[in-house]
Each structure stands twice: as structure tokens, then as C-alpha cells.
Design a protein around this motif. Structure first.
Motif, PDB file in Angstrom:
ATOM      1  N   ARG A  87      23.787 146.331 -29.628  1.00 64.12           N
ATOM      2  CA  ARG A  87      23.429 145.512 -28.616  1.00 64.12           C
ATOM      3  C   ARG A  87      22.137 144.703 -28.639  1.00 64.12           C
ATOM      4  N   TRP A  88      22.410 143.465 -28.272  1.00 62.63           N
ATOM      5  CA  TRP A  88      21.188 142.761 -28.267  1.00 62.63           C
ATOM      6  C   TRP A  88      20.602 142.242 -26.884  1.00 62.63           C
ATOM      7  N   THR A  89      19.312 142.535 -26.829  1.00 62.44           N
ATOM      8  CA  THR A  89      18.660 142.323 -25.406  1.00 62.44           C
ATOM      9  C   THR A  89      17.534 141.143 -25.563  1.00 62.44           C
ATOM     10  N   VAL A  90      17.619 140.214 -24.814  1.00 62.28           N
ATOM     11  CA  VAL A  90      16.578 139.121 -25.002  1.00 62.28           C
ATOM     12  C   VAL A  90      15.353 139.568 -24.166  1.00 62.28           C
ATOM     13  N   THR A  91      14.201 139.535 -24.888  1.00 63.77           N
ATOM     14  CA  THR A  91      13.081 139.881 -24.609  1.00 63.77           C
ATOM     15  C   THR A  91      11.861 138.851 -24.050  1.00 63.77           C
ATOM     16  N   LYS A  92      12.106 137.781 -24.572  1.00 60.85           N
ATOM     17  CA  LYS A  92      11.292 136.747 -24.560  1.00 60.85           C
ATOM     18  C   LYS A  92      12.009 135.504 -25.211  1.00 60.85           C
ATOM     19  N   GLY A  93      11.678 134.144 -24.609  1.00 59.27           N
ATOM     20  CA  GLY A  93      12.086 132.868 -24.981  1.00 59.27           C
ATOM     21  C   GLY A  93      13.626 132.944 -24.722  1.00 59.27           C
ATOM     22  N   GLY A  94      14.376 132.171 -25.745  1.00 58.56           N
ATOM     23  CA  GLY A  94      15.754 131.909 -25.231  1.00 58.56           C
ATOM     24  C   GLY A  94      16.313 130.713 -24.934  1.00 58.56           C
ATOM     25  N   ASP A  95      15.290 129.890 -24.401  1.00 57.64           N
ATOM     26  CA  ASP A  95      15.781 128.484 -24.084  1.00 57.64           C
ATOM     27  C   ASP A  95      16.631 127.762 -25.248  1.00 57.64           C
ATOM     28  N   ILE A  96      17.610 127.131 -24.914  1.00 55.31           N
ATOM     29  CA  ILE A  96      18.551 126.587 -26.020  1.00 55.31           C
ATOM     30  C   ILE A  96      18.607 125.309 -25.842  1.00 55.31           C
ATOM     31  N   ILE A  97      18.427 124.406 -26.935  1.00 55.58           N
ATOM     32  CA  ILE A  97      18.648 122.771 -26.825  1.00 55.58           C
ATOM     33  C   ILE A  97      19.679 122.878 -27.953  1.00 55.58           C
ATOM     34  N   ARG A  98      20.714 122.007 -27.535  1.00 58.22           N
ATOM     35  CA  ARG A  98      21.864 121.798 -28.221  1.00 58.22           C
ATOM     36  C   ARG A  98      21.695 120.426 -28.673  1.00 58.22           C
ATOM     37  N   LYS A  99      21.148 119.749 -29.877  1.00 52.18           N
ATOM     38  CA  LYS A  99      21.113 118.508 -30.152  1.00 52.18           C
ATOM     39  C   LYS A  99      20.875 117.959 -31.627  1.00 52.18           C
ATOM     40  N   PRO A 100      21.551 118.168 -32.602  1.00 51.49           N
ATOM     41  CA  PRO A 100      22.876 118.499 -32.291  1.00 51.49           C
ATOM     42  C   PRO A 100      23.030 119.888 -32.860  1.00 51.49           C
ATOM     43  N   GLY A 101      22.367 120.272 -33.544  1.00 51.67           N
ATOM     44  CA  GLY A 101      22.219 121.895 -33.820  1.00 51.67           C
ATOM     45  C   GLY A 101      21.510 122.773 -32.816  1.00 51.67           C
ATOM     46  N   LEU A 102      21.475 124.086 -32.936  1.00 51.10           N
ATOM     47  CA  LEU A 102      20.787 124.734 -31.922  1.00 51.10           C
ATOM     48  C   LEU A 102      19.470 124.875 -32.287  1.00 51.10           C
ATOM     49  N   VAL A 103      18.608 124.628 -31.104  1.00 47.37           N
ATOM     50  CA  VAL A 103      16.948 124.697 -31.231  1.00 47.37           C
ATOM     51  C   VAL A 103      16.660 125.761 -30.412  1.00 47.37           C
ATOM     52  N   PHE A 104      15.648 126.443 -30.799  1.00 46.71           N
ATOM     53  CA  PHE A 104      14.940 127.568 -29.488  1.00 46.71           C
ATOM     54  C   PHE A 104      13.530 126.943 -29.671  1.00 46.71           C
ATOM     55  N   PRO A 105      13.347 126.068 -28.704  1.00 47.53           N
ATOM     56  CA  PRO A 105      11.908 125.641 -28.500  1.00 47.53           C
ATOM     57  C   PRO A 105      10.889 126.824 -28.552  1.00 47.53           C
ATOM     58  N   ASN A 106      10.734 127.939 -27.813  1.00 44.93           N
ATOM     59  CA  ASN A 106      10.045 128.762 -27.534  1.00 44.93           C
ATOM     60  C   ASN A 106      10.497 130.289 -28.300  1.00 44.93           C
ATOM     61  N   GLY A 107      11.352 130.201 -29.230  1.00 46.39           N
ATOM     62  CA  GLY A 107      11.716 131.319 -29.967  1.00 46.39           C
ATOM     63  C   GLY A 107      12.984 132.059 -28.893  1.00 46.39           C
ATOM     64  N   LEU A 108      13.226 133.003 -30.028  1.00 45.68           N
ATOM     65  CA  LEU A 108      14.423 133.969 -29.165  1.00 45.68           C
ATOM     66  C   LEU A 108      14.118 135.395 -29.855  1.00 45.68           C
ATOM     67  N   HIS A 109      13.246 136.195 -28.989  1.00 46.70           N
ATOM     68  CA  HIS A 109      12.927 137.519 -29.280  1.00 46.70           C
ATOM     69  C   HIS A 109      13.748 138.276 -28.709  1.00 46.70           C
ATOM     70  N   ILE A 110      14.484 139.364 -29.605  1.00 44.30           N
ATOM     71  CA  ILE A 110      15.440 140.150 -29.196  1.00 44.30           C
ATOM     72  C   ILE A 110      15.170 141.628 -29.684  1.00 44.30           C
ATOM     73  N   LYS A 111      15.748 142.656 -28.840  1.00 43.18           N
ATOM     74  CA  LYS A 111      15.668 143.920 -29.065  1.00 43.18           C
ATOM     75  C   LYS A 111      16.859 144.430 -29.494  1.00 43.18           C
ATOM     76  N   ILE A 112      17.013 144.983 -30.634  1.00 44.82           N
ATOM     77  CA  ILE A 112      18.501 145.340 -30.964  1.00 44.82           C
ATOM     78  C   ILE A 112      18.819 146.956 -31.062  1.00 44.82           C
ATOM     79  N   SER A 113      19.563 147.202 -30.336  1.00 46.28           N
ATOM     80  CA  SER A 113      19.780 148.804 -30.249  1.00 46.28           C
ATOM     81  C   SER A 113      21.337 149.131 -30.693  1.00 46.28           C
ATOM     82  N   GLU A 114      21.451 150.527 -30.925  1.00 47.85           N
ATOM     83  CA  GLU A 114      22.904 150.960 -31.402  1.00 47.85           C
ATOM     84  C   GLU A 114      23.730 150.914 -30.254  1.00 47.85           C
ATOM     85  N   LYS A 115      24.844 150.711 -30.040  1.00 47.84           N
ATOM     86  CA  LYS A 115      25.878 150.784 -28.962  1.00 47.84           C
ATOM     87  C   LYS A 115      26.215 152.136 -28.714  1.00 47.84           C
TER      88      LYS A 115
END
Ligand code: HEM
Length: 77
Positions: free
Chosen positions: A49-77
Motif C-alpha cells: 500500500r502506498w500512502t502519499v506523505t508529501k508533495g504529489g502535485d502532477i504536471i502532465r506536459k507531455p510526460g509526468l513531472v512532480f515539481p515538488n516531489g512525491l514522498h510516499i510511505k510503503i507498507s505491506e497490505k
């Protein structure tokens, strides 16, 4: 316009870096590497399971760009 490190345009693909090489010399392991990455992503997405902890704003132009990163916490389901 969105600029990355050293003023490089983040919207354009890299003209200096080709992951598996190109032209006359190509990585012979490219297909097995892509298969392993697909298998790794499959298990990462289906078994954890992925939980977003910080960032995550997405710009699609033309590929994916995360201007302020994508911080995630990964835990077992
Ligand atoms: C994400 C994983 C990998 C990346 C990003 C990668 C990238 C590259 C790059 C950039 C080259 C140089 C191409 C050139 O000279 O222009 C190369 C060559 C090579 N790679 Fe990979 N590689 C990966 C995985 C693998 C795997 C898993 C194997 C073997 C099972 C492998 C075997 C080789 C071999 C033997 C060459 C030399 C090919 C030649 O000079 O003709 N690579 N790789």
C-alpha cells in the motif's frame, strides 16, 4: 515554463541520456531489464500500500513531472 536543475526544461525528454544506449551499440540486457522492472512494479503495486506523505502535485506536459516531489510511505497490505 518549468525548469529543473541548471535551467534544463523538465517538459522535454533528455537529448543527452538514453537509458539503454542507441545506434550501433545497444544494451543486450534491455529486454530482460524491462521485464524485471515490470515484474518489480507489479509486486510493488499489488502487494504493498502506498500512502502519499508529501508533495504529489502532477504536471502532465507531455510526460509526468512532480515539481515538488512525491514522498510516499510503503507498507505491506
Ligand atoms: C536498467 C538496467 C540497464 C541499463 C539502464 C543498461 C544500460 C546500458 C547501456 C547504456 C549500455 C551501453 C550501450 C552503448 O555502448 O552505447 C549497456 C550495454 C550493455 N548492457 Fe546494459 N543496461 C541494463 C541492464 C543490463 C542487463 C540486465 C544486462 C545483462 C543481462 C546488460 C548487459 C549489457 C551488455 C552485455 C552491454 C554491452 C553491449 C555491447 O557493447 O555490445 N545490461 N547497457
Amino acid at each position: 515554463m518549468l525548469w529543473g536543475e541548471k535551467g534544463k526544461d523538465l517538459h522535454a525528454g533528455s537529448k543527452n541520456f538514453m537509458a539503454f544506449g542507441g545506434g550501433v551499440r545497444l544494451c543486450v540486457g534491455a529486454d530482460i531489464a524491462k521485464l524485471l522492472m515490470a515484474s518489480f512494479l507489479h509486486y510493488l503495486i499489488t502487494k504493498y500500500r502506498w500512502t502519499v506523505t508529501k508533495g504529489g502535485d502532477i504536471i502532465r506536459k507531455p510526460g509526468l513531472v512532480f515539481p515538488n516531489g512525491l514522498h510516499i510511505k510503503i507498507s505491506e497490505k
